[in-house]
Design a protein around this motif. Structure first.
Motif, mmCIF file in Angstrom:
data_model
loop_
_atom_site.group_PDB
_atom_site.id
_atom_site.type_symbol
_atom_site.label_atom_id
_atom_site.label_comp_id
_atom_site.label_asym_id
_atom_site.label_seq_id
_atom_site.Cartn_x
_atom_site.Cartn_y
_atom_site.Cartn_z
ATOM 1 N N GLU A 196 66.948 10.051 42.113
ATOM 2 C CA GLU A 196 67.529 9.129 41.295
ATOM 3 C C GLU A 196 68.890 9.402 41.297
ATOM 4 O OE1 GLU A 196 66.990 7.389 36.780
ATOM 5 O OE2 GLU A 196 66.284 9.404 37.402
ATOM 6 N N ARG A 197 69.960 8.600 41.358
ATOM 7 C CA ARG A 197 71.431 8.837 40.936
ATOM 8 C C ARG A 197 71.657 8.760 39.400
ATOM 9 N NH1 ARG A 197 75.019 5.211 44.868
ATOM 10 N NH2 ARG A 197 76.829 6.461 43.867
ATOM 11 N N LEU A 198 72.580 9.704 38.945
ATOM 12 C CA LEU A 198 72.996 9.620 37.710
ATOM 13 C C LEU A 198 74.061 8.588 37.392
ATOM 14 C CD1 LEU A 198 72.989 13.519 36.626
ATOM 15 C CD2 LEU A 198 71.329 11.633 36.720
ATOM 16 N N TRP A 199 74.351 7.934 36.457
ATOM 17 C CA TRP A 199 75.203 7.094 36.090
ATOM 18 C C TRP A 199 75.914 7.493 34.946
ATOM 19 C CZ3 TRP A 199 73.335 1.334 35.283
ATOM 20 C CH2 TRP A 199 72.512 0.973 36.577
ATOM 21 N N ALA A 200 77.274 6.769 34.977
ATOM 22 C CA ALA A 200 78.179 6.897 34.000
ATOM 23 C C ALA A 200 78.031 5.790 33.071
ATOM 24 C CB ALA A 200 79.643 6.801 34.604
ATOM 25 N N VAL A 201 77.907 6.194 31.727
ATOM 26 C CA VAL A 201 77.413 5.162 30.645
ATOM 27 C C VAL A 201 78.564 5.069 29.752
ATOM 28 C CG1 VAL A 201 75.884 4.716 28.971
ATOM 29 C CG2 VAL A 201 75.108 5.759 31.086
ATOM 30 N N ALA A 202 79.105 3.823 29.318
ATOM 31 C CA ALA A 202 80.291 3.531 28.390
ATOM 32 C C ALA A 202 79.903 2.300 27.612
ATOM 33 C CB ALA A 202 81.006 3.026 29.423
ATOM 34 N N PRO A 203 80.626 2.189 26.769
ATOM 35 C CA PRO A 203 80.454 0.828 25.655
ATOM 36 C C PRO A 203 80.522 -0.337 26.550
ATOM 37 C CG PRO A 203 82.114 2.316 24.866
ATOM 38 C CD PRO A 203 81.801 2.944 26.224
ATOM 39 N N PRO A 204 80.013 -1.556 26.076
ATOM 40 C CA PRO A 204 79.989 -2.806 26.764
ATOM 41 C C PRO A 204 81.290 -3.050 27.285
ATOM 42 C CG PRO A 204 78.786 -2.942 24.952
ATOM 43 C CD PRO A 204 79.303 -1.647 24.671
ATOM 44 N N GLU A 205 82.348 -2.786 26.628
ATOM 45 C CA GLU A 205 83.659 -3.629 26.771
ATOM 46 C C GLU A 205 84.320 -2.736 28.046
ATOM 47 O OE1 GLU A 205 83.986 -0.837 23.073
ATOM 48 O OE2 GLU A 205 82.668 -2.470 23.974
ATOM 49 N N ALA A 206 83.656 -1.533 28.343
ATOM 50 C CA ALA A 206 84.281 -1.010 29.522
ATOM 51 C C ALA A 206 83.845 -1.746 31.050
ATOM 52 C CB ALA A 206 83.613 0.456 29.586
ATOM 53 N N GLY A 207 82.838 -2.553 30.720
ATOM 54 C CA GLY A 207 82.509 -3.472 31.861
ATOM 55 C C GLY A 207 82.111 -2.769 33.323
ATOM 56 N N LEU A 208 81.234 -1.665 32.987
ATOM 57 C CA LEU A 208 80.789 -0.990 34.150
ATOM 58 C C LEU A 208 79.699 -1.853 34.931
ATOM 59 C CD1 LEU A 208 80.822 2.740 33.081
ATOM 60 C CD2 LEU A 208 82.650 1.734 34.050
ATOM 61 N N GLN A 209 79.437 -1.787 36.189
ATOM 62 C CA GLN A 209 78.575 -2.792 36.833
ATOM 63 C C GLN A 209 77.520 -1.779 37.617
ATOM 64 O OE1 GLN A 209 78.214 -6.026 36.263
ATOM 65 N NE2 GLN A 209 79.856 -5.976 34.790
ATOM 66 N N GLY A 210 76.400 -1.986 37.475
ATOM 67 C CA GLY A 210 75.278 -1.118 38.343
ATOM 68 C C GLY A 210 75.572 -1.277 40.005
ATOM 69 N N GLU A 211 76.047 -2.522 40.274
ATOM 70 C CA GLU A 211 76.335 -2.632 41.644
ATOM 71 C C GLU A 211 77.874 -2.081 42.209
ATOM 72 O OE1 GLU A 211 76.027 -5.170 39.570
ATOM 73 O OE2 GLU A 211 73.745 -5.488 39.669
#
Length: 318
Positions: free
Chosen positions: A163-178
């Motif tokens: 399993e890869r680790l994710w960067a996690v941010a507030p919604p407004e950062a707009g990070l996308q899982g893809e």
């Protein structure tokens, strides 16, 4: 010492009073007092300090209570497993769960076990992977999910997924899982980090020395829930397993994406006590847990995860 004495010991320790323990055990108070004193005479040490606030365990008492609980639990399990109908799975199974997979696996596992094995009682213990392995070593846990662990003399490990680790941010950062996000982007923000010694912190620190040196730490915690809460409050970004944030990202509470440059991953494994025989209820729960993991990965509910075997539910219990 006998089982009645151990039951009296544990009940007094839990109740904090001989009087309360006697009511729970349906005994007269002198009988409970006699059982405790007989134990103390046999061992040659006091097990309780008699205070105005009640009965307080001594150091020796704490050691014996821990062992007594384990002995009583094992006897209860043995009674449940010795049954006239060999086709019915009955007993108590203690399952170790990583905090990051609680939302993904606990309720589905409880539901499927209740439906298929109504005579099996589940107990869940949640902790760091290292603590779960220790509990598995000593028999406090029957089956557990762990990560980045190898087999030991007392624990048999079956690798399940990467399993890869994710960067996690507030919604407004707009990070996308893809769309993977680089460490260069992540390091522009202060980070809410796991405390030193936590398995995830070790993964982050060892991934690339230059990354660890450049992190601006906004806060540290030993709780994944607090990591997410601090991100929501604007304290910074964080790094978490994908399974632990999938529901939050899907609901729009957080945004997240796999890390790259360097990529950081963990191997999630199933741990079972090593031995010549696995009790039927433990076998049943382990297989259902493995099937749920495989289903979660195949459906995409466990993002950024890759199965290491297609038939590990059969391999694990060989």
């Amino acid at each position: 010492m006998d089982l009645k004495q151990l039951a009296a010991l544990v009940t007094v320790a839990d109740a904090g009073s001989v009087t309360k323990a006697a009511r729970i055990l349906h005994l007269v108070q002198p009988a409970v007092t006699r059982q405790i004193r007989t134990l103390e005479d046999e061992l040659g040490v006091p097990l309780f300090e008699r205070t105005r606030q009640g009965m307080v365990l001594t150091g020796a008492g704490e050691v014996l209570v821990a062992r007594a609980r384990r002995a009583i639990n094992e006897l209860q399990r043995a009674r449940a497993e010795i049954r006239p109908d060999p086709g019915e799975v009955t007993g108590t199974v203690t399952v170790g769960m990583l905090e990051s997979v609680i939302d993904l696996l606990v309720e589905p596992l409880a539901a499927v076990v209740q439906a298929r094995y109504p005579q099996v009682e589940l107990r869940f213990l949640c902790a760091y992977s290292g603590h779960l392995q220790q509990w598995l070593d000593v028999g406090d846990v029957d089956v557990s999910l762990l990560y980045n662990m190898d087999s030991t003399q007392s624990v048999a490990i079956t690798p399940m997924l990467r399993e890869r680790l994710w960067a996690v941010a507030p919604p407004e950062a707009g990070l996308q899982g893809e769309e993977p996000v680089s460490w260069e982007t992540v390091l522009r923000h202060p980070l809410v980090m796991p405390v030193a010694g936590h398995g995830l912190r070790d993964l982050i620190d060892k991934a690339e020395p230059s990354v660890a040196d450049r992190v601006t730490v906004a806060a540290e915690t030993n709780s994944m829930a607090l990591q997410k809460r601090l991100v929501l409050s604007g304290r910074g970004w964080t790094v978490l397993p994908a399974a632990g944030v999938a529901a939050d990202v899907s609901a729009g509470r957080l945004s997240g994406a796999p890390l790259t440059g360097p990529e950081i991953a963990r191997t999630v494994v199933l741990g079972l006590q090593r031995g010549t025989w696995t009790p039927p209820p433990v076998q049943a729960v382990a297989v259902e847990l493995l099937r749920l993991v495989r289903k979660a990965v195949a459906s995409g509910a466990w993002p950024s995860a890759t199965l290491l075997s297609e038939d590990f539910d059969e391999v694990a219990l060989r």
